[in-house]
Scaffold this motif. Structure first.
Motif, PDB file in Angstrom:
ATOM      1  N   LEU A  65       0.841  -1.200   0.000  1.00  8.67           N
ATOM      2  CA  LEU A  65       0.000   0.000   0.000  1.00  8.67           C
ATOM      3  C   LEU A  65       0.869   1.241   0.000  1.00  8.67           C
ATOM      4  O   LEU A  65       2.010   1.232   0.469  1.00  8.67           O
ATOM      5  CB  LEU A  65      -0.966   0.013   1.187  1.00  8.67           C
ATOM      6  CG  LEU A  65      -0.407   0.132   2.596  1.00  8.67           C
ATOM      7  CD1 LEU A  65      -0.187   1.588   2.990  1.00  8.67           C
ATOM      8  CD2 LEU A  65      -1.376  -0.498   3.560  1.00  8.67           C
ATOM      9  N   LEU A  66       0.308   2.305  -0.571  1.00 11.29           N
ATOM     10  CA  LEU A  66       0.976   3.601  -0.619  1.00 11.29           C
ATOM     11  C   LEU A  66      -0.071   4.665  -0.403  1.00 11.29           C
ATOM     12  O   LEU A  66      -1.113   4.676  -1.058  1.00 11.29           O
ATOM     13  CB  LEU A  66       1.661   3.811  -1.975  1.00 11.29           C
ATOM     14  CG  LEU A  66       2.244   5.215  -2.228  1.00 11.29           C
ATOM     15  CD1 LEU A  66       3.428   5.473  -1.305  1.00 11.29           C
ATOM     16  CD2 LEU A  66       2.655   5.363  -3.682  1.00 11.29           C
ATOM     17  N   ASN A  67       0.202   5.562   0.538  1.00 10.75           N
ATOM     18  CA  ASN A  67      -0.623   6.740   0.770  1.00 10.75           C
ATOM     19  C   ASN A  67       0.329   7.924   0.662  1.00 10.75           C
ATOM     20  O   ASN A  67       1.255   8.044   1.472  1.00 10.75           O
ATOM     21  CB  ASN A  67      -1.275   6.663   2.149  1.00 10.75           C
ATOM     22  CG  ASN A  67      -2.233   7.797   2.398  1.00 10.75           C
ATOM     23  OD1 ASN A  67      -2.428   8.661   1.547  1.00 10.75           O
ATOM     24  ND2 ASN A  67      -2.832   7.810   3.570  1.00 10.75           N
ATOM     25  N   ARG A  68       0.137   8.768  -0.331  1.00  7.45           N
ATOM     26  CA  ARG A  68       1.092   9.841  -0.628  1.00  7.45           C
ATOM     27  C   ARG A  68       0.358  11.167  -0.793  1.00  7.45           C
ATOM     28  O   ARG A  68      -0.629  11.247  -1.522  1.00  7.45           O
ATOM     29  CB  ARG A  68       1.824   9.491  -1.919  1.00  7.45           C
ATOM     30  CG  ARG A  68       2.755  10.539  -2.452  1.00  7.45           C
ATOM     31  CD  ARG A  68       3.335  10.084  -3.796  1.00  7.45           C
ATOM     32  NE  ARG A  68       4.246  11.050  -4.348  1.00  7.45           N
ATOM     33  CZ  ARG A  68       4.641  11.070  -5.611  1.00  7.45           C
ATOM     34  NH1 ARG A  68       4.214  10.156  -6.455  1.00  7.45           N
ATOM     35  NH2 ARG A  68       5.472  11.983  -6.043  1.00  7.45           N
ATOM     36  N   GLN A  69       0.862  12.188  -0.119  1.00  2.89           N
ATOM     37  CA  GLN A  69       0.380  13.555  -0.322  1.00  2.89           C
ATOM     38  C   GLN A  69       1.529  14.365  -0.912  1.00  2.89           C
ATOM     39  O   GLN A  69       2.570  14.513  -0.267  1.00  2.89           O
ATOM     40  CB  GLN A  69      -0.083  14.211   0.990  1.00  2.89           C
ATOM     41  CG  GLN A  69      -1.360  13.629   1.549  1.00  2.89           C
ATOM     42  CD  GLN A  69      -1.117  12.361   2.329  1.00  2.89           C
ATOM     43  OE1 GLN A  69      -0.126  12.227   3.043  1.00  2.89           O
ATOM     44  NE2 GLN A  69      -2.001  11.396   2.177  1.00  2.89           N
ATOM     45  N   PHE A  70       1.333  14.857  -2.128  1.00  2.00           N
ATOM     46  CA  PHE A  70       2.362  15.621  -2.829  1.00  2.00           C
ATOM     47  C   PHE A  70       1.915  17.073  -2.927  1.00  2.00           C
ATOM     48  O   PHE A  70       0.830  17.368  -3.434  1.00  2.00           O
ATOM     49  CB  PHE A  70       2.587  15.048  -4.234  1.00  2.00           C
ATOM     50  CG  PHE A  70       3.577  15.824  -5.044  1.00  2.00           C
ATOM     51  CD1 PHE A  70       4.936  15.610  -4.875  1.00  2.00           C
ATOM     52  CD2 PHE A  70       3.159  16.772  -5.968  1.00  2.00           C
ATOM     53  CE1 PHE A  70       5.860  16.332  -5.620  1.00  2.00           C
ATOM     54  CE2 PHE A  70       4.071  17.498  -6.715  1.00  2.00           C
ATOM     55  CZ  PHE A  70       5.429  17.273  -6.546  1.00  2.00           C
ATOM     56  N   VAL A  71       2.772  17.982  -2.441  1.00  2.00           N
ATOM     57  CA  VAL A  71       2.492  19.417  -2.516  1.00  2.00           C
ATOM     58  C   VAL A  71       3.767  20.121  -2.936  1.00  2.00           C
ATOM     59  O   VAL A  71       4.828  19.921  -2.338  1.00  2.00           O
ATOM     60  CB  VAL A  71       2.018  19.986  -1.151  1.00  2.00           C
ATOM     61  CG1 VAL A  71       1.778  21.481  -1.242  1.00  2.00           C
ATOM     62  CG2 VAL A  71       0.781  19.264  -0.665  1.00  2.00           C
ATOM     63  N   ALA A  72       3.671  20.946  -3.982  1.00  2.22           N
ATOM     64  CA  ALA A  72       4.799  21.763  -4.428  1.00  2.22           C
ATOM     65  C   ALA A  72       4.348  23.223  -4.410  1.00  2.22           C
ATOM     66  O   ALA A  72       3.291  23.551  -4.939  1.00  2.22           O
ATOM     67  CB  ALA A  72       5.241  21.363  -5.828  1.00  2.22           C
ATOM     68  N   THR A  73       5.163  24.088  -3.781  1.00  2.00           N
ATOM     69  CA  THR A  73       4.850  25.524  -3.747  1.00  2.00           C
ATOM     70  C   THR A  73       6.079  26.306  -4.174  1.00  2.00           C
ATOM     71  O   THR A  73       7.211  25.916  -3.899  1.00  2.00           O
ATOM     72  CB  THR A  73       4.428  25.969  -2.331  1.00  2.00           C
ATOM     73  OG1 THR A  73       5.440  25.573  -1.399  1.00  2.00           O
ATOM     74  CG2 THR A  73       3.108  25.341  -1.918  1.00  2.00           C
ATOM     75  N   GLY A  74       5.850  27.394  -4.903  1.00  2.13           N
ATOM     76  CA  GLY A  74       6.949  28.241  -5.349  1.00  2.13           C
ATOM     77  C   GLY A  74       7.037  28.316  -6.860  1.00  2.13           C
ATOM     78  O   GLY A  74       6.133  27.901  -7.584  1.00  2.13           O
ATOM     79  N   GLU A  75       8.165  28.851  -7.342  1.00  3.09           N
ATOM     80  CA  GLU A  75       8.353  29.108  -8.770  1.00  3.09           C
ATOM     81  C   GLU A  75       8.313  27.845  -9.625  1.00  3.09           C
ATOM     82  O   GLU A  75       7.896  27.884 -10.776  1.00  3.09           O
ATOM     83  CB  GLU A  75       9.694  29.816  -8.997  1.00  3.09           C
ATOM     84  CG  GLU A  75       9.793  31.170  -8.351  1.00  3.09           C
ATOM     85  CD  GLU A  75      11.203  31.732  -8.413  1.00  3.09           C
ATOM     86  OE1 GLU A  75      12.046  31.163  -9.134  1.00  3.09           O
ATOM     87  OE2 GLU A  75      11.446  32.751  -7.748  1.00  3.09           O
ATOM     88  N   GLU A  76       8.808  26.735  -9.110  1.00  2.74           N
ATOM     89  CA  GLU A  76       8.862  25.497  -9.885  1.00  2.74           C
ATOM     90  C   GLU A  76       7.791  24.498  -9.459  1.00  2.74           C
ATOM     91  O   GLU A  76       7.973  23.289  -9.627  1.00  2.74           O
ATOM     92  CB  GLU A  76      10.232  24.841  -9.738  1.00  2.74           C
ATOM     93  CG  GLU A  76      11.364  25.617 -10.364  1.00  2.74           C
ATOM     94  CD  GLU A  76      12.682  24.889 -10.173  1.00  2.74           C
ATOM     95  OE1 GLU A  76      12.763  23.696 -10.522  1.00  2.74           O
ATOM     96  OE2 GLU A  76      13.611  25.518  -9.651  1.00  2.74           O
ATOM     97  N   ALA A  77       6.665  24.977  -8.962  1.00  2.00           N
ATOM     98  CA  ALA A  77       5.569  24.074  -8.587  1.00  2.00           C
ATOM     99  C   ALA A  77       4.970  23.516  -9.874  1.00  2.00           C
ATOM    100  O   ALA A  77       4.304  24.219 -10.620  1.00  2.00           O
ATOM    101  CB  ALA A  77       4.524  24.820  -7.774  1.00  2.00           C
ATOM    102  N   LEU A  78       5.242  22.247 -10.139  1.00  2.00           N
ATOM    103  CA  LEU A  78       4.857  21.650 -11.412  1.00  2.00           C
ATOM    104  C   LEU A  78       3.452  21.069 -11.426  1.00  2.00           C
ATOM    105  O   LEU A  78       2.956  20.692 -12.486  1.00  2.00           O
ATOM    106  CB  LEU A  78       5.853  20.546 -11.777  1.00  2.00           C
ATOM    107  CG  LEU A  78       7.289  21.015 -11.983  1.00  2.00           C
ATOM    108  CD1 LEU A  78       8.204  19.822 -12.213  1.00  2.00           C
ATOM    109  CD2 LEU A  78       7.371  21.971 -13.155  1.00  2.00           C
ATOM    110  N   SER A  79       2.823  20.957 -10.272  1.00  2.00           N
ATOM    111  CA  SER A  79       1.468  20.413 -10.254  1.00  2.00           C
ATOM    112  C   SER A  79       0.733  20.973  -9.051  1.00  2.00           C
ATOM    113  O   SER A  79       1.344  21.463  -8.097  1.00  2.00           O
ATOM    114  CB  SER A  79       1.495  18.884 -10.192  1.00  2.00           C
ATOM    115  OG  SER A  79       1.631  18.421  -8.884  1.00  2.00           O
TER     116      SER A  79
END
Length: 189
Positions: free
Chosen positions: A31-45
């Motif tokens: 199992l995998l539970n993943r929270q992905f957050v990108a903030t800033g100039e290079e936030a790709l998603s």
């Protein structure tokens, strides 16, 4: 600057069993539970939650001059992005079967191997939702939220011949393998 917060929780269980009804193998889950957050100039998603679960099995049955191997895996993955992009669900089944043949007349100096496999792979979070310059890779990445799962069919045939005590060479072993792989909906980011 850009901040990437990738908080995965991942676990796997693998249970191997004693020989039962002539079969020896393993069963398991992942199992995998993943929270992905990108903030800033290079936030790709946008922020994306990913939940994945899988169950798998591998077994083999051996006789004096042949071994049958087979396995399967069932995967389910769900992506839930924020910001209006569509949620995606993928369920994939993969399986394989193979045989090893050791002719008695060859005194175990010859092995013929053959296998067939079908595999499915859902797109990764990055392949679905990334969009923008990824300076670390020197690339402009363009994900596609409409991607379908990648599916492959593989077949191979092999031959291994060995000879003990071949003069000053000792042991000589030769191996030849041929294979074919057909991939539908190949994903390339």
């Amino acid at each position: 600057g850009t901040t990437f917060d990738n908080a995965p929780l991942e676990g796997e269980v693998l249970l191997s069993h004693r020989k039962t009804a002539g079969m020896l193998g393993s069963v398991g889950g992942w199992l995998l539970n993943r929270q992905f957050v990108a903030t800033g100039e290079e936030a790709l998603s946008p922020p994306v939650d990913q939940n994945s679960v899988a169950a798998f099995l591998y077994e083999e049955v051996a006789w004096p001059h042949a071994t049958l191997q087979f396995g399967g895996r069932l995967d389910h993955t769900r992506y839930a992005p924020k910001g209006g992009l569509p949620e995606r669900d993928f369920t994939e089944a993969s399986g394989s079967v193979g045989v090893l043949i050791r002719p008695a007349a060859a005194n175990d100096n010859l092995v013929i191997a053959a296998s067939l496999a079908h595999a499915g792979r859902p797109p990764a979070l990055e392949e679905l939702y990334f969009y923008g310059p990824h300076l670390g890779n020197f690339a402009f990445e363009i994900g596609n939220p409409d991607l379908e799962s990648e599916r492959a069919f593989n077949a191979d045939l092999g031959l291994n011949a060995a000879r003990e005590r071949l003069g000053p060479l000792g042991r000589l072993s030769l191996e030849a393998v041929g294979f074919v792989s057909i991939v539908d909906d190949l994903i390339v980011l």
